[in-house]
Design a protein around this motif. Structure first.
Motif, PDB file in Angstrom:
ATOM      1  N   GLN B 160       5.539  -6.144  -2.199  1.00  0.00           N
ATOM      2  CA  GLN B 160       4.474  -5.321  -1.971  1.00  0.00           C
ATOM      3  C   GLN B 160       4.205  -5.384  -0.550  1.00  0.00           C
ATOM      4  OE1 GLN B 160       1.729  -7.634  -1.330  1.00  0.00           O
ATOM      5  NE2 GLN B 160       3.513  -9.272  -1.627  1.00  0.00           N
ATOM      6  N   LEU B 161       4.693  -6.275   0.266  1.00  0.00           N
ATOM      7  CA  LEU B 161       4.558  -6.350   1.766  1.00  0.00           C
ATOM      8  C   LEU B 161       4.891  -5.023   2.128  1.00  0.00           C
ATOM      9  CD1 LEU B 161       5.317  -9.482   3.684  1.00  0.00           C
ATOM     10  CD2 LEU B 161       3.272  -8.280   3.882  1.00  0.00           C
ATOM     11  N   GLY B 168      -0.264  -5.143   8.868  1.00  0.00           N
ATOM     12  CA  GLY B 168      -1.541  -5.565   9.769  1.00  0.00           C
ATOM     13  C   GLY B 168      -2.561  -6.197   9.319  1.00  0.00           C
ATOM     14  N   ALA B 169      -2.816  -6.281   7.917  1.00  0.00           N
ATOM     15  CA  ALA B 169      -3.831  -7.042   7.116  1.00  0.00           C
ATOM     16  C   ALA B 169      -3.565  -8.352   7.211  1.00  0.00           C
ATOM     17  CB  ALA B 169      -4.217  -6.465   5.959  1.00  0.00           C
ATOM     18  N   ALA B 172      -3.887 -10.185  10.565  1.00  0.00           N
ATOM     19  CA  ALA B 172      -5.345 -10.633  10.705  1.00  0.00           C
ATOM     20  C   ALA B 172      -5.705 -11.756   9.991  1.00  0.00           C
ATOM     21  CB  ALA B 172      -6.155  -9.382  10.334  1.00  0.00           C
ATOM     22  N   GLU B 173      -5.513 -12.030   8.763  1.00  0.00           N
ATOM     23  CA  GLU B 173      -5.591 -13.017   7.869  1.00  0.00           C
ATOM     24  C   GLU B 173      -4.995 -14.170   8.452  1.00  0.00           C
ATOM     25  OE1 GLU B 173      -5.654  -9.939   4.007  1.00  0.00           O
ATOM     26  OE2 GLU B 173      -4.233 -11.766   3.972  1.00  0.00           O
ATOM     27  N   HIS B 174      -3.573 -14.094   8.775  1.00  0.00           N
ATOM     28  CA  HIS B 174      -3.125 -15.373   9.506  1.00  0.00           C
ATOM     29  C   HIS B 174      -4.085 -15.781  10.761  1.00  0.00           C
ATOM     30  CE1 HIS B 174       1.284 -14.695   8.357  1.00  0.00           C
ATOM     31  NE2 HIS B 174       0.318 -14.661   7.240  1.00  0.00           N
ATOM     32  N   VAL B 199      -4.089 -12.120  -2.743  1.00  0.00           N
ATOM     33  CA  VAL B 199      -4.198 -10.634  -2.679  1.00  0.00           C
ATOM     34  C   VAL B 199      -3.005 -10.277  -3.040  1.00  0.00           C
ATOM     35  CG1 VAL B 199      -3.998  -9.076  -0.994  1.00  0.00           C
ATOM     36  CG2 VAL B 199      -6.174 -10.202  -0.937  1.00  0.00           C
ATOM     37  N   GLN B 200      -1.751 -10.847  -2.701  1.00  0.00           N
ATOM     38  CA  GLN B 200      -0.319 -10.657  -2.848  1.00  0.00           C
ATOM     39  C   GLN B 200      -0.172 -10.217  -4.213  1.00  0.00           C
ATOM     40  OE1 GLN B 200       1.518 -13.696  -0.635  1.00  0.00           O
ATOM     41  NE2 GLN B 200       2.284 -12.169   0.865  1.00  0.00           N
TER      42      GLN B 200
END
Lengths: 222, 222
Positions: B160-161, B168-169, B172-174, B199-200
């Motif tokens: 799903q990555l 990108g998302a 940003a979370e990292h 989320v994953q």
DNA sequence: CGCTCTAGTCTTGTATACAAGATCAGACCT
DNA sequence: AGGTCTGATCTTGTATACAAGACTAGAGCG
């Protein structure tokens, strides 16, 4: 008839109870003799235990029992507390009538043992109580992980339940945990159960520290 | 020369990647032939995998690959999220200068892969990033548990990555997670990382649901 | 006196042989 | 015809034989 799993469980029991000292080699032939079997089933059991982290298999050099030092033990209690807390949180959200019944029944059994002052019997019912909460989380995976972890921490938990009047305190905590769960207060249930387990870890740490049983906590290598 | 662990890893790889369908018996002789060895090492590898929950060994009836259904997978993601969150919490409290350096380095590597738009390379660095946070938790046990869990979830995460602009998302979370950790904001770091992982799981659930790949989620038996 | 190299022994790792339960096919019975 | 029992076959589970690396003791050397 002897099931395959019984040999594994017997070995696990011995290792978890610290029958073998730190770094002692588990001689396959000797174990085979002792269990009245050939090396093959012994090896297979050892492989399983190594996958579970209970023994370490060094290539061509035999297996040794992994005896967690105090730091590792604290880490295990921390993780157990987190996961038990998670189970309580989920249980608070998801419990059914059947879970409710089961939890009340087990809680009553705990009360009886606690009032009888029977620490060993309470200890057993306590396990069942925690298992019931895990079941009420309706997460089979979480439940399995917790069961495995509990098995490894069993002897240490037992050790410190006997000290002080931990049984009484433990039961009171159970009471509060159930109240939070039945009130669907997920956050509170999580917090209470986490602390309930962490106290055990802390008390254990105190115990170990006071006994100074541990000369080489820092000598763990990468 | 072939290490013992390599056989185990190869088998694990095949199973985790779903080479064997649900309920297909893993024939020891066939595997032995395929890997050019005798049944003995195959059996020992299977024992280890059964202890890890990747295969189920039914007495006298052979081993089958355990293929988690959607519900089980969600449960695994939930537990993984909880433990990753815990790692972030501990890391926020305990990180050292060395951890700081390492995290920044890995984060920079992630940025490069993300900007290059290379999802596969990002996926790899992402793993390293999570591993670095686990290391910064300074809990060896937690780190090990997380590594094992990540391995099992690997193929689904990868799946799903690739979808949408998750890369990108994710980056940003990292960024936000690191900020919280470096600010010693344990609660925030925990929350952010937990959501990051969940989320994953959610996205995966969507994926599965949309594909309706799953006729028998309820057919799991006790 | 201590170190090193080497031969011998011991233990683990792998292959194979054998025992015993499980599956399957065909015959028999209803 | 359908079901069931029974024997043949196949697969797993265990024991044993063998191969190869690791430890040990002792001799030789510095």
């Amino acid at each position: 008839m002897v099931q395959r799993s019984q040999l594994r469980d017997a070995l696990e029991e011995e290792i978890v109870n610290g029958v073998f000292g730190k770094g002692v080699r588990l001689d396959e032939q000797e174990l085979a003799r002792r269990y009245g079997t050939s090396r093959t089933p012994i090896r297979e059991a050892l492989m399983q235990l190594s996958a579970a982290g209970l023994v370490e298999m060094r290539p061509r050099r035999g297996a040794v029992a992994v005896v967690p030092d105090a730091q590792r033990l604290m880490e295990m209690f921390e993780v157990a507390a987190e996961m038990e807390g998670m189970a309580a949180r989920l249980a608070a959200r998801r419990w059914t009538e059947a879970d409710n019944k089961q939890l009340l029944a087990v809680h009553a059994a705990c009360r009886r043992k606690a009032e009888a002052g029977d620490a060993d019997a309470y200890y057993y019912e306590n396990e069942v109580f925690h298992e019931a909460i895990a079941a009420a989380s309706h997460s089979g995976f979480l439940q399995e992980q917790l069961t495995a972890l509990r098995r490894r921490l069993k002897p240490y938990r037992r050790l410190q339940l006997r000290t002080h009047n931990r049984v009484g305190a433990s039961f009171a905590e159970h009471d509060a945990i159930l109240a939070a769960i039945f009130a669907h207060d997920a956050e509170e249930a999580e917090r209470l159960l986490r602390d309930h387990v962490l106290v055990q870890g802390d008390r254990f740490a105190d115990l170990v520290a006071s006994l100074a049983e541990l000369p080489a906590a820092a000598v763990r290598k990468a």
